[in-house]
Write a protein that holds these residues in place. Structure first.
Motif, mmCIF file in Angstrom:
data_model
loop_
_atom_site.group_PDB
_atom_site.id
_atom_site.type_symbol
_atom_site.label_atom_id
_atom_site.label_comp_id
_atom_site.label_asym_id
_atom_site.label_seq_id
_atom_site.Cartn_x
_atom_site.Cartn_y
_atom_site.Cartn_z
ATOM 1 N N LYS A 336 3.117 -0.199 11.798
ATOM 2 C CA LYS A 336 1.995 0.529 12.394
ATOM 3 C C LYS A 336 2.445 1.886 12.946
ATOM 4 N N VAL A 337 3.650 1.925 13.517
ATOM 5 C CA VAL A 337 4.174 3.196 14.031
ATOM 6 C C VAL A 337 4.421 4.171 12.878
ATOM 7 N N LEU A 338 4.984 3.678 11.768
ATOM 8 C CA LEU A 338 5.210 4.529 10.604
ATOM 9 C C LEU A 338 3.899 5.093 10.059
ATOM 10 N N LEU A 339 2.858 4.269 10.037
ATOM 11 C CA LEU A 339 1.540 4.739 9.578
ATOM 12 C C LEU A 339 1.009 5.833 10.505
ATOM 13 N N ALA A 340 1.217 5.647 11.814
ATOM 14 C CA ALA A 340 0.763 6.654 12.782
ATOM 15 C C ALA A 340 1.527 7.966 12.587
ATOM 16 N N ILE A 341 2.850 7.880 12.454
ATOM 17 C CA ILE A 341 3.665 9.089 12.249
ATOM 18 C C ILE A 341 3.267 9.787 10.946
ATOM 19 N N LYS A 342 3.012 8.998 9.916
ATOM 20 C CA LYS A 342 2.594 9.554 8.623
ATOM 21 C C LYS A 342 1.308 10.369 8.771
ATOM 22 N N SER A 343 0.321 9.815 9.491
ATOM 23 C CA SER A 343 -0.964 10.518 9.678
ATOM 24 C C SER A 343 -0.790 11.766 10.534
#
Length: 409
Positions: A336-343
């Motif tokens: 979930k953190v990786l998805l947030a950083i990606k966005s």
């Protein structure tokens, strides 16, 4: 002439009419009465508080409500219990059930007895049946909402009954039409008022109701925002109770999702400080996941709508709090953190150097090593998916760094 005689014949035999009208209902009355008892108890209410008579409502975590009562075993008795779990849909369904569960011989005996009743007896029996049918009228959702709202407005109500009324609203506001009627019926004000109730459970359920009602519903979102509930919900996000903070964050997410005014109000109420507090200080993984999910949701909205206005998403201190979450060993949280950083990386307002100062590259490298060392085969499969996302984020980060270097030159 034949039709005239037929009409005359019908009009001249009222006793026969009463027999025909009352016969079917009288035959089934003993059977229906048993089935009706529970329904009548619900319709009339038992005890001092009407809400207390309807204990069928129960809250569940966001997205899903608890799936009804458990099914009984085989046999006729379990059928009755299953019917009452959700209530008969109509009087017709109750009568059909009664017919299927009646003894044909007893029905025949009762039919013979009805044929011998006098006209006065038939009229009396018809009145009894009519009264029973009136008691069996099932209340509408609006009626149930009014009762629950009246309970919330009753200052002398017990905490147990107040909680029950909120749980009933939690179930009732899930359909969008009911959610739209909540404010019309005067329900939003007492629910929002209970966000500051001294009882933690009441505060938590109140936030849950608001989140459920405003989910994907711009009308209700704006109504709740208009009452100033967001400031109270943000304050609840700092609660030491994990459940209270989780439900507050759920309500905030539902309230400001795809809503520009809501997101601006969230920033004005320092909601970003509350999010950062959760990222840095909370030890509860479930709460951290919800905070990270909200960050992703806010960033994705800006990407899809082309709107900006949330500068904290590009704040280096906030971004460091986000990147540091990758060091916490929980695959789902890391994903979930990786998805947030990606966005966030995709936002034009975000500079790659902001992430560079957070040492993102080194953190991603260490995460990759960690994912390779997972011992469980089941974990390795999931870890492979997370690692693929990690590589994608790393590539996106490197490309954004190169673009920034080109612009600088």
């Amino acid at each position: 002439m034949a039709m005239a005689r037929m009409r005359c014949s019908r009009q001249s035999n009222p006793h026969r009419i009463l027999v025909v009208v009352v016969l079917a209902a009288v035959l089934l009355l003993p059977v229906v009465a048993t089935a009706a008892a529970a329904v009548v108890a619900v319709a009339e209410g038992e005890g001092e508080n009407r809400s207390a008579a309807r204990q069928w409502a129960t809250g569940k975590d966001e997205g899903e409500l608890v799936a009804g009562e458990e099914s009984g075993g085989g046999g006729g008795g379990s059928v009755v219990e299953d019917e009452f779990a959700g209530g008969f849909g109509s009087l017709d369904s109750m009568l059909q059930w009664a017919i299927g569960n009646s003894d044909p011989e007893k029905l025949k005996e009762q039919a013979d007895g009805v044929q011998k009743l006098s006209e006065d007896d038939l009229l009396k029996r018809r009145t009894e049946i009519k009264e029973l049918m009136e008691k069996l009228k099932m209340p509408s959702d609006a009626d149930l909402m009014k009762i629950a709202i009246a309970d919330l407005n009753n200052t002398s109500i017990s905490l147990e009954d107040r909680q029950r009324a909120l749980q009933e609203l939690l179930l009732l506001v899930e359909p969008i039409d009911n959610a739209n009627d909540l404010d019309k019926l005067g329900g939003l004000v007492p629910v929002i008022r209970d966000l500051t109730n001294a009882n933690e459970e009441i505060r938590t359920t109140s936030a849950w109701v608001l989140g459920k009602a405003s989910q994907n519903n711009a009308l209700v979102q704006n109504q709740i925002l208009g009452y100033g509930a967001l400031a109270k919900l943000v304050k609840m996000g700092y609660a030491t109770s994990t459940e209270e903070a989780v439900k507050a964050l759920y309500a905030i997410s539902a309230l400001i999702r795809n809503n520009v005014n809501g997101q601006e109000a969230f920033y004005s109420e320092n909601g970003n400080a509350m999010l950062q507090h959760i990222l840095v200080s909370s030890s509860d993984v479930r709460l951290q996941k919800k905070a990270v999910f909200l960050v992703t949701d806010l960033a994705d909205f800006q990407l899809n709508s082309g709107k900006s206005g949330l500068p904290f998403l590009s704040d280096s201190v906030f971004l460091k709090s986000l990147v540091d979450m990758l060091s916490r060993f929980d695959l789902d949280l890391q994903e979930k953190v990786l998805l947030a950083i990606k966005s966030v990386l995709k936002l034009s307002s975000t500079e790659a150097t902001d992430f560079e100062s957070c040492d993102l590259n080194s953190v991603l490298y260490r995460l990759g090593v960690q994912l390779e060392e997972l011992p469980s085969e089941e974990q390795k499969e999931y870890a492979g998916e997370v690692d693929e996302l990690r590589r994608e984020v790393q590539t996106l980060f490197q490309n954004k760094l190169k673009e920034g270097t080109k612009i600088a030159l």
